[in-house]
Write a protein that holds these residues in place. Structure first.
Motif, PDB file in Angstrom:
ATOM      1  N   ALA A  84       1.170  -1.477   0.065  1.00 46.26           N
ATOM      2  CA  ALA A  84      -0.072  -0.149  -0.158  1.00 46.26           C
ATOM      3  C   ALA A  84       0.966   1.663  -0.289  1.00 46.26           C
ATOM      4  O   ALA A  84       0.930   2.467  -0.335  1.00 46.26           O
ATOM      5  N   VAL A  88       1.412   1.171  -4.107  1.00 45.38           N
ATOM      6  CA  VAL A  88      -0.280   1.758  -4.403  1.00 45.38           C
ATOM      7  C   VAL A  88      -0.587   3.199  -4.666  1.00 45.38           C
ATOM      8  O   VAL A  88      -1.035   3.921  -4.808  1.00 45.38           O
ATOM      9  N   SER A 105      -2.274  -3.022 -11.221  1.00 40.70           N
ATOM     10  CA  SER A 105      -2.964  -3.570 -10.809  1.00 40.70           C
ATOM     11  C   SER A 105      -1.504  -4.456 -10.484  1.00 40.70           C
ATOM     12  O   SER A 105      -1.106  -4.257  -9.404  1.00 40.70           O
ATOM     13  N   TRP A 194      -6.136  -3.906  -3.324  1.00 39.00           N
ATOM     14  CA  TRP A 194      -6.407  -2.814  -4.362  1.00 39.00           C
ATOM     15  C   TRP A 194      -7.651  -3.384  -5.873  1.00 39.00           C
ATOM     16  O   TRP A 194      -7.851  -2.710  -6.174  1.00 39.00           O
ATOM     17  N   ILE A 254      -8.265   1.595   1.874  1.00 41.21           N
ATOM     18  CA  ILE A 254      -8.509   0.995   0.855  1.00 41.21           C
ATOM     19  C   ILE A 254      -9.552   0.073   1.123  1.00 41.21           C
ATOM     20  O   ILE A 254     -10.613  -0.426   0.501  1.00 41.21           O
ATOM     21  N   ALA A 290     -10.163   1.767  -5.431  1.00 43.46           N
ATOM     22  CA  ALA A 290      -9.783   2.969  -6.770  1.00 43.46           C
ATOM     23  C   ALA A 290     -10.191   3.722  -7.318  1.00 43.46           C
ATOM     24  O   ALA A 290      -9.488   4.906  -7.766  1.00 43.46           O
TER      25      ALA A 290
END
Length: 402
Positions: A84, A88, A105, A194, A254, A290
């Motif tokens: 993360a 991400v 991703s 994610w 998330i 997302a």
């Protein structure tokens, strides 16, 4: 000199020393399980199956059961927070969306998985680091690219690259070895905190494809037609830090948004992604968090940064995506672009309030501490006109005095 790249089971058999350790990437799926069986048949006495936990669907207990049944030592490495924070989060700031179609991703997860596996392989003194990507998977170049840029000293690659094995053959041979698994799967899946992604199988043909609704986990609509939800997402220096004013680590942000946004049927994507030689394959994703976080970031960025700066950033965003997508996450160009993106992110602080409803969402507030936006246009016009008129008024006063 022997090539460091393994591309077939025959090459693996020729290059590996049965007395030295081998590390494999292990998802618990059919391909990675069959690779463990193949290494056992080759007589490799020390096989280490590495599973990097970034929030995937398969349970750790299931993976342990399968790996141990095939004679491998399993290593389950919890990298959710690292995924993360270091993969991400930069992708959110980079607005990492493939050609405007879907957020990336596996582009983010593969370099982390490669890095974790290389670290373990070096500790174990492993002679090889093997994975199971095949020709029709972009994971092949992403993992090989990451392993190369990381400078792994042993041989690496996928035996499936030049030596594919049919699904039925893998199932039959695993059953004969006492391992019966995954016979009911109708697609190939990849999941993390994610994204949940599906491809192949019943999704092979872009001209005729349908995803059974039960395959979706986060974005299955469960809200009543009249339901709505108001959610506020806060960013500090480009990083999502709170939901509805409650500070949370990014993993929790998330997780919460995947569930809260997904119940309204939001965050589904489908799109074609290119392979090495330009051919394209269909991929289906669900990414509710997302969907909301990327949109929120752009709104806050637009409120904080000059329009010309954002225009230049939009160009560099696709450079960032291309380099990461092509397996060059650890390459110089992606890192250089990241420096520019980080400089923009340092000025991106604020919050967006959304009203979620079935099939859509609307902004209710965009708030930043040092805004470029106007809150009262008429008052601004009066001030602007007064400021522009002031020099003329002073000149007229002087002329009148003379």
């Amino acid at each position: 000199m022997t090539s460091p790249l393994v591309r077939s089971f025959f090459a693996a058999l020729e290059s590996l020393d049965p007395a030295r350790p081998v590390v494999t990437l292990f998802s618990g799926g059919l391909d990675s399980s069959y690779l463990l069986l193949g290494l056992r048949r080759m007589g490799i006495r020390e096989v280490h199956a590495v599973s990097v936990d970034i929030g995937e669907d398969e349970s750790s207990s299931y993976k342990r059961q399968v790996a141990e049944a095939l004679g491998a030592t399993v290593h389950i490495l919890d990298r959710r927070a690292e995924f993360a924070g270091q993969y991400v989060a930069p992708a959110i700031a980079a607005q990492a969306v493939y050609l405007g179609i879907h957020p990336v991703s596996s582009t983010l997860s593969r370099p982390l998985i490669a890095h974790a596996a290389v670290d373990l392989a070096r500790v174990l003194g492993a002679q090889a680091l093997l994975h199971t990507a095949n020709r029709s998977q972009n994971t092949l170049r992403r993992l090989n690219g990451a392993l190369s840029l990381l400078g792994y000293e042993g041989v690496f690659g996928s035996p499936y690259d030049l030596d594919p094995v049919t699904r039925d053959d893998k199932l039959v041979e695993l059953r004969a070895a006492g391992v019966d698994l995954l016979a009911g799967r109708i697609v190939s899946g990849d999941s993390n905190l994610w994204c949940r992604e599906f491809e192949s199988g019943i999704l092979d043909d872009p001209e005729m494809h349908h995803v059974p609704d039960e395959m979706y986990t986060w974005s299955r609509p469960t809200a009543a037609p009249s339901d709505c939800d108001t959610v506020t997402v806060t960013f500090e220096r480009g990083l999502p830090v709170a939901v509805d004013g409650l500070p949370l680590p990014l993993t929790d942000v998330i997780d919460q948004l995947n569930r809260r946004v997904g119940v309204y049927g939001l965050g589904r994507y489908s799109g074609l992604e290119h392979l090495d030689h330009g051919e394209k394959v269909l991929e289906i994703r669900e990414m509710p968090a997302a969907w909301l976080l990327l949109s929120s970031y752009r709104h806050i960025e637009s409120a904080c940064l000059d329009a010309e700066l954002i225009r230049e950033k939009r160009h560099l965003e696709q450079v960032w995506v291309r380099e990461a997508l092509e397996g060059r996450w650890f390459g110089e160009l992606r890192l250089a672009v990241q420096t520019f993106i980080d400089a923009c992110a340092a000025r991106t602080t604020g919050s967006v309030t959304w009203r979620l409803r079935n099939g859509g969402a609307d902004t209710r507030a965009i708030t930043v501490p040092e805004p470029l936006y106007l809150r009262d246009r008429e008052a601004w016009e009066d001030r602007a006109i007064a400021a522009e008129s002031a020099p003329f008024a002073r000149t007229e006063a002087l002329l009148t005095a003379v």
